[in-house]
Design a protein around this motif. Structure first.
Motif, PDB file in Angstrom:
ATOM      1  N   GLY A  48      28.500  36.152  15.588  1.00 46.96           N
ATOM      2  CA  GLY A  48      29.469  36.463  16.638  1.00 46.96           C
ATOM      3  C   GLY A  48      29.769  35.277  17.526  1.00 46.96           C
ATOM      4  N   HIS A  49      30.564  35.527  18.558  1.00 48.90           N
ATOM      5  CA  HIS A  49      30.877  34.478  19.524  1.00 48.90           C
ATOM      6  C   HIS A  49      30.574  34.956  20.933  1.00 48.90           C
ATOM      7  CE1 HIS A  49      32.427  31.208  17.163  1.00 48.90           C
ATOM      8  NE2 HIS A  49      32.999  32.106  16.369  1.00 48.90           N
ATOM      9  N   SER A  50      29.367  35.440  21.118  1.00 53.52           N
ATOM     10  CA  SER A  50      28.921  35.900  22.429  1.00 53.52           C
ATOM     11  C   SER A  50      28.190  34.760  23.130  1.00 53.52           C
ATOM     12  CB  SER A  50      27.976  37.089  22.259  1.00 53.52           C
ATOM     13  OG  SER A  50      26.810  36.683  21.555  1.00 53.52           O
ATOM     14  N   VAL A  51      27.837  34.997  24.373  1.00 49.68           N
ATOM     15  CA  VAL A  51      27.041  34.015  25.106  1.00 49.68           C
ATOM     16  C   VAL A  51      25.680  33.841  24.436  1.00 49.68           C
ATOM     17  CG1 VAL A  51      25.909  33.536  27.320  1.00 49.68           C
ATOM     18  CG2 VAL A  51      28.240  34.440  27.279  1.00 49.68           C
ATOM     19  N   ALA A  52      25.099  34.935  23.974  1.00 53.48           N
ATOM     20  CA  ALA A  52      23.806  34.860  23.293  1.00 53.48           C
ATOM     21  C   ALA A  52      23.913  34.011  22.023  1.00 53.48           C
ATOM     22  CB  ALA A  52      23.298  36.255  22.956  1.00 53.48           C
ATOM     23  N   HIS A  53      25.000  34.174  21.281  1.00 51.74           N
ATOM     24  CA  HIS A  53      25.220  33.358  20.084  1.00 51.74           C
ATOM     25  C   HIS A  53      25.323  31.878  20.468  1.00 51.74           C
ATOM     26  CE1 HIS A  53      26.961  31.835  16.348  1.00 51.74           C
ATOM     27  NE2 HIS A  53      27.925  31.308  17.082  1.00 51.74           N
ATOM     28  N   SER A  54      26.059  31.598  21.531  1.00 53.98           N
ATOM     29  CA  SER A  54      26.228  30.211  21.971  1.00 53.98           C
ATOM     30  C   SER A  54      24.895  29.591  22.371  1.00 53.98           C
ATOM     31  CB  SER A  54      27.208  30.146  23.148  1.00 53.98           C
ATOM     32  OG  SER A  54      28.476  30.620  22.760  1.00 53.98           O
ATOM     33  N   VAL A  55      24.081  30.355  23.082  1.00 55.18           N
ATOM     34  CA  VAL A  55      22.764  29.858  23.486  1.00 55.18           C
ATOM     35  C   VAL A  55      21.897  29.629  22.249  1.00 55.18           C
ATOM     36  CG1 VAL A  55      20.650  30.446  24.738  1.00 55.18           C
ATOM     37  CG2 VAL A  55      22.880  30.854  25.794  1.00 55.18           C
ATOM     38  N   LEU A  56      21.983  30.521  21.269  1.00 57.04           N
ATOM     39  CA  LEU A  56      21.232  30.355  20.021  1.00 57.04           C
ATOM     40  C   LEU A  56      21.649  29.075  19.297  1.00 57.04           C
ATOM     41  CD1 LEU A  56      19.271  31.544  17.829  1.00 57.04           C
ATOM     42  CD2 LEU A  56      21.321  32.536  16.798  1.00 57.04           C
ATOM     43  N   VAL A  57      22.952  28.834  19.206  1.00 56.06           N
ATOM     44  CA  VAL A  57      23.446  27.632  18.535  1.00 56.06           C
ATOM     45  C   VAL A  57      22.982  26.384  19.277  1.00 56.06           C
ATOM     46  CG1 VAL A  57      25.531  26.323  17.934  1.00 56.06           C
ATOM     47  CG2 VAL A  57      25.409  28.766  17.452  1.00 56.06           C
TER      48      VAL A  57
ATOM     49  N   ALA B 208      34.172  28.576  24.078  1.00 57.26           N
ATOM     50  CA  ALA B 208      34.804  27.414  24.716  1.00 57.26           C
ATOM     51  C   ALA B 208      34.449  27.307  26.195  1.00 57.26           C
ATOM     52  CB  ALA B 208      36.315  27.487  24.537  1.00 57.26           C
ATOM     53  N   GLU B 209      34.434  28.416  26.928  1.00 60.16           N
ATOM     54  CA  GLU B 209      34.106  28.365  28.353  1.00 60.16           C
ATOM     55  C   GLU B 209      32.661  27.948  28.566  1.00 60.16           C
ATOM     56  OE1 GLU B 209      35.208  31.672  30.795  1.00 60.16           O
ATOM     57  OE2 GLU B 209      37.096  31.935  29.718  1.00 60.16           O
ATOM     58  N   LEU B 210      31.762  28.467  27.747  1.00 59.62           N
ATOM     59  CA  LEU B 210      30.356  28.081  27.862  1.00 59.62           C
ATOM     60  C   LEU B 210      30.181  26.615  27.487  1.00 59.62           C
ATOM     61  CD1 LEU B 210      27.499  29.028  28.527  1.00 59.62           C
ATOM     62  CD2 LEU B 210      27.205  29.545  26.111  1.00 59.62           C
ATOM     63  N   MET B 211      30.916  26.159  26.478  1.00 62.56           N
ATOM     64  CA  MET B 211      30.827  24.763  26.083  1.00 62.56           C
ATOM     65  C   MET B 211      31.264  23.859  27.230  1.00 62.56           C
ATOM     66  SD  MET B 211      32.442  22.754  22.803  1.00 62.56           S
ATOM     67  CE  MET B 211      34.115  23.163  23.213  1.00 62.56           C
ATOM     68  N   GLU B 212      32.325  24.245  27.923  1.00 63.32           N
ATOM     69  CA  GLU B 212      32.803  23.461  29.066  1.00 63.32           C
ATOM     70  C   GLU B 212      31.732  23.402  30.154  1.00 63.32           C
ATOM     71  OE1 GLU B 212      35.469  21.071  31.017  1.00 63.32           O
ATOM     72  OE2 GLU B 212      35.743  21.916  29.025  1.00 63.32           O
ATOM     73  N   PHE B 213      31.111  24.546  30.434  1.00 70.06           N
ATOM     74  CA  PHE B 213      30.058  24.582  31.449  1.00 70.06           C
ATOM     75  C   PHE B 213      28.880  23.715  31.047  1.00 70.06           C
ATOM     76  CE2 PHE B 213      25.942  26.352  32.669  1.00 70.06           C
ATOM     77  CZ  PHE B 213      26.003  26.161  34.037  1.00 70.06           C
ATOM     78  N   VAL B 214      28.425  23.857  29.813  1.00 70.56           N
ATOM     79  CA  VAL B 214      27.260  23.090  29.347  1.00 70.56           C
ATOM     80  C   VAL B 214      27.566  21.600  29.369  1.00 70.56           C
ATOM     81  CG1 VAL B 214      25.810  22.622  27.325  1.00 70.56           C
ATOM     82  CG2 VAL B 214      26.278  24.970  27.999  1.00 70.56           C
ATOM     83  N   ARG B 215      28.780  21.217  28.970  1.00 69.50           N
ATOM     84  CA  ARG B 215      29.163  19.802  28.981  1.00 69.50           C
ATOM     85  C   ARG B 215      29.115  19.240  30.402  1.00 69.50           C
ATOM     86  NH1 ARG B 215      34.900  19.037  27.074  1.00 69.50           N
ATOM     87  NH2 ARG B 215      33.981  20.144  25.348  1.00 69.50           N
ATOM     88  N   GLU B 216      29.725  19.952  31.339  1.00 70.38           N
ATOM     89  CA  GLU B 216      29.743  19.473  32.719  1.00 70.38           C
ATOM     90  C   GLU B 216      28.339  19.468  33.328  1.00 70.38           C
ATOM     91  OE1 GLU B 216      32.402  18.203  34.285  1.00 70.38           O
ATOM     92  OE2 GLU B 216      33.547  18.543  32.447  1.00 70.38           O
TER      93      GLU B 216
END
Length: 186
Positions: free
Chosen positions: A12-21, A63-71
């Motif tokens: 999926g593309h949830s916040v949990a998925h993003s954190v896992l990746v 994409a929004e989480l990626m922006e936050f993590v990058r900053e």
């Protein structure tokens, strides 16, 4: 069912998925960075290579989480450099620090000049934003990449450009060779 949850987490593309990746990329990158070949290792640079591999195989994050993590990552990076260098900054001027700072400024100006020269030598076939990404990667300047991305994002929001170019691709192409070049020169 627990298995359905695991499948959704992995695909999926949830916040949990993003954190896992992100966790998987960091873990794989640190493991890769710990591998020594003839006494040399990538160190934390292994995380970049792991990120490139994960991205190549389609593991993406929100994409929004990626922006936050990058900053947030850039903020932590600059903060930690400040903590490390800050206490001895002014005292370093007594020990040749002025010459070192002038040399660093000269290196930045030479890199900028070469980037502009390559743009005109290549007749604009490679866009200036992409060349800025290449320049940032060639000198392993992650904060420079972040500043360039932020400037492009602001230009997009102001309507000055039609889209934000993916300058991180230029960075990713140049960074590995720059790391190898630095290791070989040392």
């Amino acid at each position: 069912a627990p298995m359905d949850w695991l499948i959704a987490l992995a695909t999926g593309h949830s916040v949990a998925h993003s954190v896992l990746v992100l966790a998987a990329v960091v873990a794989a990158g640190l493991a890769l960075g710990a591998v020594r070949v003839r006494g040399l290792s990538l160190g934390v640079g292994g995380v970049l290579f792991a990120g490139l591999a994960f991205g190549h195989f389609g593991w993406t994050i929100d994409a929004e989480l990626m922006e936050f993590v990058r900053e947030f990552g850039l903020i932590l990076f600059i903060y930690s450099i400040g903590l490390q260098v800050g206490p001895g900054f002014f005292s370093s001027f007594k020990k040749g620090g002025m010459q070192m700072n002038l040399m660093a400024a000269g290196i930045v100006l030479i890199g900028t000049g070469l980037t502009i020269a390559f743009y005109y030598i290549l007749g604009g076939r490679i866009s200036m934003p992409m060349l800025v990404g290449v320049m940032s990667g060639a000198v392993t300047n992650t904060p420079g990449l972040g500043a360039a991305q932020e400037a492009l994002r602001q230009a997009y929001e102001a309507g000055q450009i039609a889209e934000v170019p993916q300058i991180a691709l230029g960075y990713a192409a140049a960074y590995p060779l720059a790391v190898v070049g630095i290791i070989m020169s040392i």
